[in-house]
Design a protein around this motif. Structure first.
Motif, PDB file in Angstrom:
ATOM      1  N   LYS A  86      -0.502 -11.154 -35.727  1.00  0.00           N
ATOM      2  CA  LYS A  86      -1.163 -11.848 -36.835  1.00  0.00           C
ATOM      3  C   LYS A  86      -2.677 -11.742 -36.734  1.00  0.00           C
ATOM      4  O   LYS A  86      -3.350 -11.569 -37.749  1.00  0.00           O
ATOM      5  CB  LYS A  86      -0.723 -13.313 -36.886  1.00  0.00           C
ATOM      6  N   ARG A  87      -3.220 -11.833 -35.521  1.00  0.00           N
ATOM      7  CA  ARG A  87      -4.675 -11.724 -35.378  1.00  0.00           C
ATOM      8  C   ARG A  87      -5.174 -10.357 -35.823  1.00  0.00           C
ATOM      9  O   ARG A  87      -6.221 -10.259 -36.480  1.00  0.00           O
ATOM     10  CB  ARG A  87      -5.086 -11.999 -33.927  1.00  0.00           C
ATOM     11  N   TYR A 105      -3.761  -8.447 -38.069  1.00  0.00           N
ATOM     12  CA  TYR A 105      -3.637  -8.489 -39.532  1.00  0.00           C
ATOM     13  C   TYR A 105      -4.774  -9.302 -40.140  1.00  0.00           C
ATOM     14  O   TYR A 105      -5.427  -8.875 -41.101  1.00  0.00           O
ATOM     15  CB  TYR A 105      -2.267  -9.067 -39.886  1.00  0.00           C
ATOM     16  N   TRP A 106      -5.051 -10.489 -39.575  1.00  0.00           N
ATOM     17  CA  TRP A 106      -6.117 -11.338 -40.115  1.00  0.00           C
ATOM     18  C   TRP A 106      -7.483 -10.667 -39.981  1.00  0.00           C
ATOM     19  O   TRP A 106      -8.346 -10.857 -40.830  1.00  0.00           O
ATOM     20  CB  TRP A 106      -6.105 -12.709 -39.441  1.00  0.00           C
ATOM     21  N   ASP A 107      -7.668  -9.889 -38.921  1.00  0.00           N
ATOM     22  CA  ASP A 107      -8.924  -9.141 -38.790  1.00  0.00           C
ATOM     23  C   ASP A 107      -9.083  -8.168 -39.948  1.00  0.00           C
ATOM     24  O   ASP A 107     -10.181  -8.018 -40.505  1.00  0.00           O
ATOM     25  CB  ASP A 107      -8.974  -8.374 -37.464  1.00  0.00           C
ATOM     26  N   VAL A 118      -7.596  -8.421 -42.959  1.00  0.00           N
ATOM     27  CA  VAL A 118      -7.782  -9.224 -44.175  1.00  0.00           C
ATOM     28  C   VAL A 118      -9.235  -9.698 -44.273  1.00  0.00           C
ATOM     29  O   VAL A 118      -9.855  -9.618 -45.342  1.00  0.00           O
ATOM     30  CB  VAL A 118      -6.815 -10.428 -44.189  1.00  0.00           C
ATOM     31  N   GLY A 119      -9.786 -10.146 -43.156  1.00  0.00           N
ATOM     32  CA  GLY A 119     -11.176 -10.591 -43.153  1.00  0.00           C
ATOM     33  C   GLY A 119     -12.141  -9.465 -43.460  1.00  0.00           C
ATOM     34  O   GLY A 119     -13.099  -9.642 -44.231  1.00  0.00           O
ATOM     35  N   TRP A 168       2.450 -18.837 -41.417  1.00  0.00           N
ATOM     36  CA  TRP A 168       1.677 -17.617 -41.712  1.00  0.00           C
ATOM     37  C   TRP A 168       1.187 -17.622 -43.156  1.00  0.00           C
ATOM     38  O   TRP A 168       0.028 -17.273 -43.432  1.00  0.00           O
ATOM     39  CB  TRP A 168       2.553 -16.387 -41.451  1.00  0.00           C
ATOM     40  N   ASP A 197      -1.705 -20.221 -43.369  1.00  0.00           N
ATOM     41  CA  ASP A 197      -2.906 -19.789 -42.665  1.00  0.00           C
ATOM     42  C   ASP A 197      -3.592 -18.622 -43.360  1.00  0.00           C
ATOM     43  O   ASP A 197      -4.822 -18.571 -43.457  1.00  0.00           O
ATOM     44  CB  ASP A 197      -2.558 -19.390 -41.226  1.00  0.00           C
ATOM     45  N   THR A 198      -2.797 -17.675 -43.867  1.00  0.00           N
ATOM     46  CA  THR A 198      -3.391 -16.503 -44.514  1.00  0.00           C
ATOM     47  C   THR A 198      -3.979 -16.869 -45.872  1.00  0.00           C
ATOM     48  O   THR A 198      -5.072 -16.418 -46.228  1.00  0.00           O
ATOM     49  CB  THR A 198      -2.351 -15.381 -44.662  1.00  0.00           C
ATOM     50  N   LEU A 244      -7.274 -18.478 -45.272  1.00  0.00           N
ATOM     51  CA  LEU A 244      -8.296 -17.486 -44.917  1.00  0.00           C
ATOM     52  C   LEU A 244      -8.830 -16.785 -46.166  1.00  0.00           C
ATOM     53  O   LEU A 244     -10.052 -16.651 -46.346  1.00  0.00           O
ATOM     54  CB  LEU A 244      -7.694 -16.456 -43.954  1.00  0.00           C
TER      55      LEU A 244
END
Length: 201
Positions: A124-125, A127-129, A131-132, A180, A183-184, A187
């Motif tokens: 997930k981290r 993926y979130w990187d 997305v960010g 998820w 949280d997403t 974000l």
């Protein structure tokens, strides 16, 4: 430049002439060992992004804006053909994955494996990187930040995400899956507060 921009322009003109003004666009892909997955991909590995493809996405959004078209960008995939959640796990779990339609791993093993993504902090981290990075990206052609670009109507968390394929996996993964999503979505809302957010399922 990578790709066929003349063809893209023609197809956008054709779509506009037909009255199509909203396009759902692959906003991510992950370079993967999975048999059916795309190559090249937006992400070669966590933190290593394909500049040519990102500039191609810049170009698409710039051309859509000229035609008053809106994009819905989705940000990973439950399925194998763009790398997706299984590839995020492969990158972060020591190299383990399952191919879709592998006779040694019949349905619903692939879907159950893919759904393990929601409980993997490392996957997930990564993926979130991505997305960010994408929500904060500045279009190299227009100078406009993606988060402020009116050519983007909405972000979708993934293509067809779900908590699993078997009933047991759905029950086991439900809490992580909903976490998820929350949280997403939070974000994306922080980074791009003027755009819509949806699940993509």
């Amino acid at each position: 430049a990578f790709g066929d921009r003349a063809r893209l322009i023609k197809e956008l003109d054709d779509l506009k002439a037909l009255g199509v003004t909203n396009l759902r666009v692959l906003g991510s892909s992950e370079l993967s060992p999975l048999i059916n997955s795309l190559d090249p991909a937006f992400s070669n590995k966590p933190g290593d992004y394909n500049a040519d493809l990102l500039t191609g996405l810049d170009f698409l959004l710039a051309e859509m804006s000229k035609r008053d078209m809106k994009a819905v960008l989705y940000l990973t995939n439950f399925w194998e053909w763009s790398g997706g959640m299984v590839t995020y796990q492969y990158w972060t779990n020591g190299g383990h994955y399952i191919n879709m339609n592998d006779p040694a791993h019949p349905w619903p093993e692939f879907a159950d494996f893919s759904a393990q993504f929601y409980a993997s902090g490392a996957a997930k981290r990564a993926y979130w990187d991505y997305v960010g990075m994408l929500t904060n990206r500045v279009n190299a052609l227009t100078g406009k930040a993606y988060k402020d670009d009116p050519a983007i109507m909405a972000w979708q968390l993934a293509n067809e995400p779900r908590p699993g394929g078997s009933d047991a996996a759905v029950l086991a993964n439900a809490e992580a899956y909903y976490g998820w999503i929350a949280d997403t979505a939070a974000l994306i809302r922080r980074n791009a507060p003027n755009h819509l957010v949806s699940l993509g399922h």
